[in-house]
Design a protein around this motif. Structure first.
Motif, PDB file in Angstrom:
ATOM      1  N   ALA A  12      -1.409  -3.040  17.909  1.00  0.00           N
ATOM      2  CA  ALA A  12      -0.814  -4.000  16.976  1.00  0.00           C
ATOM      3  C   ALA A  12      -1.904  -4.838  16.312  1.00  0.00           C
ATOM      4  O   ALA A  12      -1.851  -5.105  15.101  1.00  0.00           O
ATOM      5  CB  ALA A  12       0.176  -4.904  17.711  1.00  0.00           C
ATOM      6  N   ASP A  13      -2.915  -5.212  17.099  1.00  0.00           N
ATOM      7  CA  ASP A  13      -4.043  -5.977  16.575  1.00  0.00           C
ATOM      8  C   ASP A  13      -4.792  -5.164  15.510  1.00  0.00           C
ATOM      9  O   ASP A  13      -5.149  -5.691  14.458  1.00  0.00           O
ATOM     10  CB  ASP A  13      -4.979  -6.368  17.724  1.00  0.00           C
ATOM     11  N   GLU A  16      -2.767  -5.060  12.290  1.00  0.00           N
ATOM     12  CA  GLU A  16      -2.824  -6.332  11.560  1.00  0.00           C
ATOM     13  C   GLU A  16      -4.198  -6.594  10.956  1.00  0.00           C
ATOM     14  O   GLU A  16      -4.317  -6.893   9.775  1.00  0.00           O
ATOM     15  CB  GLU A  16      -2.449  -7.493  12.489  1.00  0.00           C
ATOM     16  N   ASN A  17      -5.235  -6.486  11.775  1.00  0.00           N
ATOM     17  CA  ASN A  17      -6.563  -6.915  11.352  1.00  0.00           C
ATOM     18  C   ASN A  17      -7.402  -5.860  10.643  1.00  0.00           C
ATOM     19  O   ASN A  17      -8.238  -6.202   9.815  1.00  0.00           O
ATOM     20  CB  ASN A  17      -7.333  -7.471  12.549  1.00  0.00           C
ATOM     21  N   THR A  22       1.770  -5.628   9.013  1.00  0.00           N
ATOM     22  CA  THR A  22       2.477  -6.310  10.082  1.00  0.00           C
ATOM     23  C   THR A  22       3.293  -5.236  10.799  1.00  0.00           C
ATOM     24  O   THR A  22       4.204  -4.656  10.206  1.00  0.00           O
ATOM     25  CB  THR A  22       3.416  -7.397   9.526  1.00  0.00           C
ATOM     26  N   PRO A  23       2.937  -4.936  12.046  1.00  0.00           N
ATOM     27  CA  PRO A  23       3.610  -3.829  12.730  1.00  0.00           C
ATOM     28  C   PRO A  23       5.046  -4.131  13.147  1.00  0.00           C
ATOM     29  O   PRO A  23       5.370  -5.257  13.522  1.00  0.00           O
ATOM     30  CB  PRO A  23       2.730  -3.581  13.954  1.00  0.00           C
TER      31      PRO A  23
END
Length: 113
Positions: A12-13, A16-17, A22-23
């Protein structure tokens, strides 16, 4: 927190990054579970995007067999787009992250319904 939940947090990180997305955590969890034990193995948990054979394997085993897509140039286009989104220079391209992006790209979330 279990090992799988820890990995899902890492994925997920990355989404996002590194990918600017946005998961959907429910879908990400299902895609990760669908990868099976490969997520725990250092070699199979990532995709070697610079190896054409690896991309063919992802195309055949995930896009065609798992998602049920028909073979054609759009599959490699989608795969290359996902790799580009992740970043060519990114050393570790986690399999569930790439599979998640491909699932979203081809609108096949229903496979994990």
């Amino acid at each position: 927190m279990g090992k799988r939940e820890e990995l899902i947090g890492r994925y997920a990180d990355d989404l996002e990054n590194k990918c600017g997305m946005t998961p959907d955590m429910d879908l990400l969890r299902k895609v990760t579970i669908g990868c099976g034990p490969s997520i725990y193995n250092a070699d199979s948990s990532t995709i070697a995007a610079s190896q054409p054979g690896e991309l063919e394997t992802v195309k055949n085993n995930f896009l065609i067999k798992k998602l049920g897509l028909s073979d054609g140039p759009s599959l490699m286009d989608g795969l290359n787009k996902a790799i580009e989104t992740y970043g060519q220079s990114e050393r570790n391209k986690y399999r569930p992250v790439v599979y998640y992006m491909l699932t979203k790209h081809f609108g096949k979330e229903s496979v994990y319904g």
